[in-house]
Enzyme design. Sequence first.
Site, PDB file in Angstrom:
ATOM      1  N   GLU A  45       0.666  -1.603   0.093  1.00 24.99           N
ATOM      2  CA  GLU A  45      -0.101  -0.143  -0.231  1.00 24.99           C
ATOM      3  C   GLU A  45       0.714   1.176  -0.128  1.00 24.99           C
ATOM      4  O   GLU A  45       1.365   0.970   0.752  1.00 24.99           O
ATOM      5  CB  GLU A  45      -0.767  -0.319   1.283  1.00 24.99           C
ATOM      6  N   LYS A 113      -8.931   2.795  -2.617  1.00 23.24           N
ATOM      7  CA  LYS A 113     -10.020   2.212  -1.100  1.00 23.24           C
ATOM      8  C   LYS A 113     -11.056   2.591  -1.339  1.00 23.24           C
ATOM      9  O   LYS A 113     -11.711   4.021  -0.704  1.00 23.24           O
ATOM     10  CB  LYS A 113      -8.895   3.042  -0.286  1.00 23.24           C
ATOM     11  N   CYS A 149      -6.093  -3.029   2.424  1.00 23.94           N
ATOM     12  CA  CYS A 149      -5.531  -2.815   3.690  1.00 23.94           C
ATOM     13  C   CYS A 149      -6.968  -2.821   4.337  1.00 23.94           C
ATOM     14  O   CYS A 149      -7.652  -3.582   5.014  1.00 23.94           O
ATOM     15  CB  CYS A 149      -4.757  -1.820   3.787  1.00 23.94           C
ATOM     16  N   LEU A 291      24.794   7.273  29.724  1.00 20.40           N
ATOM     17  CA  LEU A 291      24.975   5.783  30.277  1.00 20.40           C
ATOM     18  C   LEU A 291      24.601   6.037  32.010  1.00 20.40           C
ATOM     19  O   LEU A 291      26.100   6.328  32.505  1.00 20.40           O
ATOM     20  CB  LEU A 291      26.138   5.226  29.523  1.00 20.40           C
ATOM     21  N   GLY A 293      24.413   3.876  34.378  1.00 17.41           N
ATOM     22  CA  GLY A 293      24.463   2.998  35.452  1.00 17.41           C
ATOM     23  C   GLY A 293      23.264   2.094  35.937  1.00 17.41           C
ATOM     24  O   GLY A 293      23.286   1.100  36.349  1.00 17.41           O
ATOM     25  N   SER A 297      18.875   2.931  30.437  1.00 15.97           N
ATOM     26  CA  SER A 297      19.779   3.242  29.867  1.00 15.97           C
ATOM     27  C   SER A 297      20.877   2.643  29.754  1.00 15.97           C
ATOM     28  O   SER A 297      21.274   2.345  28.692  1.00 15.97           O
ATOM     29  CB  SER A 297      20.681   4.540  30.598  1.00 15.97           C
ATOM     30  N   ASN A 373      16.301  19.326  39.893  1.00 17.56           N
ATOM     31  CA  ASN A 373      16.418  19.398  38.144  1.00 17.56           C
ATOM     32  C   ASN A 373      17.451  20.218  37.657  1.00 17.56           C
ATOM     33  O   ASN A 373      17.421  19.337  36.674  1.00 17.56           O
ATOM     34  CB  ASN A 373      14.613  19.865  37.988  1.00 17.56           C
ATOM     35  N   GLU A 402       7.607   6.720  33.681  1.00 21.12           N
ATOM     36  CA  GLU A 402       8.357   7.562  33.774  1.00 21.12           C
ATOM     37  C   GLU A 402       7.244   8.659  32.923  1.00 21.12           C
ATOM     38  O   GLU A 402       6.861   9.679  33.114  1.00 21.12           O
ATOM     39  CB  GLU A 402       9.914   7.214  33.100  1.00 21.12           C
ATOM     40  N   LYS A 521       3.891  16.911  29.532  1.00 23.83           N
ATOM     41  CA  LYS A 521       5.157  16.840  29.001  1.00 23.83           C
ATOM     42  C   LYS A 521       5.518  16.007  28.204  1.00 23.83           C
ATOM     43  O   LYS A 521       6.589  16.359  27.038  1.00 23.83           O
ATOM     44  CB  LYS A 521       6.414  16.022  30.638  1.00 23.83           C
TER      45      LYS A 521
END
Length: 552
Positions: A45, A113, A149, A291, A293, A297, A373, A402, A521
Amino acid sequence: MTDILKMMLAQLNPVVGDIAGNADRARAAWAAGKAAGADMVALTEMFVTGYQTQDLILKPAFVADAIAAVEQLARDCADGPALGIGGPVLAGPKLYNGYYVLEGGRVHARVLKHHLPNDAVFDEKRVFASADVHGPYVVKGVRIGTPICEDAWHPDVPETLAETGAEILLIPNGSPYHRGKPNLRLNLMVARVIETGLPLVYLNMVGGQDDQVFDGSSMVLNPGGRLMAQLPQFDEAEVMVTFRRGPEGWQADPAGIAEIPPIGEADYRACVLALGDYMRKTGFRKAVLGLSGGIDSAIVAAMAVDALGPENVRCVMLPSAFTSAHSLEDATAAAKELGVRLDTVPIGGAQAAVGEALAPLFAGTEPGITEENIQSRLRGLLLMALSNKFGEMLLTTGNKSEMAVGYCTIYGDMNGGYNPVKDMYKTRMFLTARWRNENHRSWMKGPAGEVIPQRIIDKPPSAELRANQTDQDSLPPYEVLDAILECLVEREMSVAETVARGFDRDTVKKVEHLLYLAEYKRFQSAPGVRLTQKAFWLDRRYPIVNRWRDPS
């Protein structure tokens, strides 16, 4: 009368807007089909434009370019098999999602379609007109019906095609992945086969496009619902299917059945494919990420390495006074196992400078979330600086738990161009880490073995923005939080219904409050891979300004 029809199925990965490149891919598939003796080569498609185009398809110049490319393909592919390819169709003032059949140097047939999806990630009613149901077209004397589809997700179009003489159904698709989608498609297509009594080809594209990833999993079914071919999930493939006319009508010969992996593997593969395609299709070769730890991540680093190769991934440790020694050790161990570069950029000096600059204004106040922050935002600033300087896309690493409750810092750890784990809850992150440590596949560019150290998986999650901090200081245990989010987000259940499942009402109300409060956010967050039917973007569209709370 023709008794054999050979159809080459091209399960390929187009690029939205790359009309010339997609046309070249179509030519190459047609040439391969011609060399193999195909009577028809079928593509998916809207292949010539890529899919989904969203409002790009509303630009007249874009539509004209796509139609011109299809007409040129017809001329270029005149001497050989028919070519089926999806693309936009203009009929008078109306624009349709169409399927072209090219043969003998011209457009032999056009199918438009009928059913336009207008839910989940789809807004086709916004950009396309709905067409009347089209009858079958003829290739090598065989009448082929093509529901496009969504047309095959409803019984009326396939049944009308069968009633008007179709002998085989060819269904071109742009069907994106979510958990359980292959089984859902199979069940629906079996229903269409049983209703019509016709063999059926379900042909789906592969590849990542923004938040969506198309997983292929194309299939061929014979009358009665017997599976005769299953193309691989997430991989490009070109497979020849031979149909034969016998006493009971047309049937397909067996053409190989690829295994569909379980959901845990499919999710991981979807994330890797979507990330790799997002990078490649936007012109990035290298990625950078913080990264810490921690597990999030570490998983994103593993996905980046599997998508891009360790030589194209830079990890950065950004320690503060609150970063524990074991986090430094764990980040170093993860980078070593993955084979990636690890740079260390302490943020203490920058944090002190910001504190000094704000001291006159903050005088008389107590340190708290603001100061926490600032650390996250300094890390985001430094990572973006590296991204800008070296042309490496910054990957953000926040999981769905989160993102749901806003346990993330806007302009801080939310900085980045793409988030491969945006639709993966924290509890599933642990399962994913264990799965990756225990499994290795040929499509992974990273090493085999324990690439995420066990200590990262075992230790209590922490943002390490203050002394002795753990996530559970601010949130319910992730097992509880994710179960509540499953009710409130995935199932749209009320507070009362959620409490009835055994959860504390005050906890449910707190999660509900955080969920609505964090909408602003999420509105500014990086795109990420869609794994569920309630991903935070097109699947779930809530107002930012919203004072309603469930009174139940």
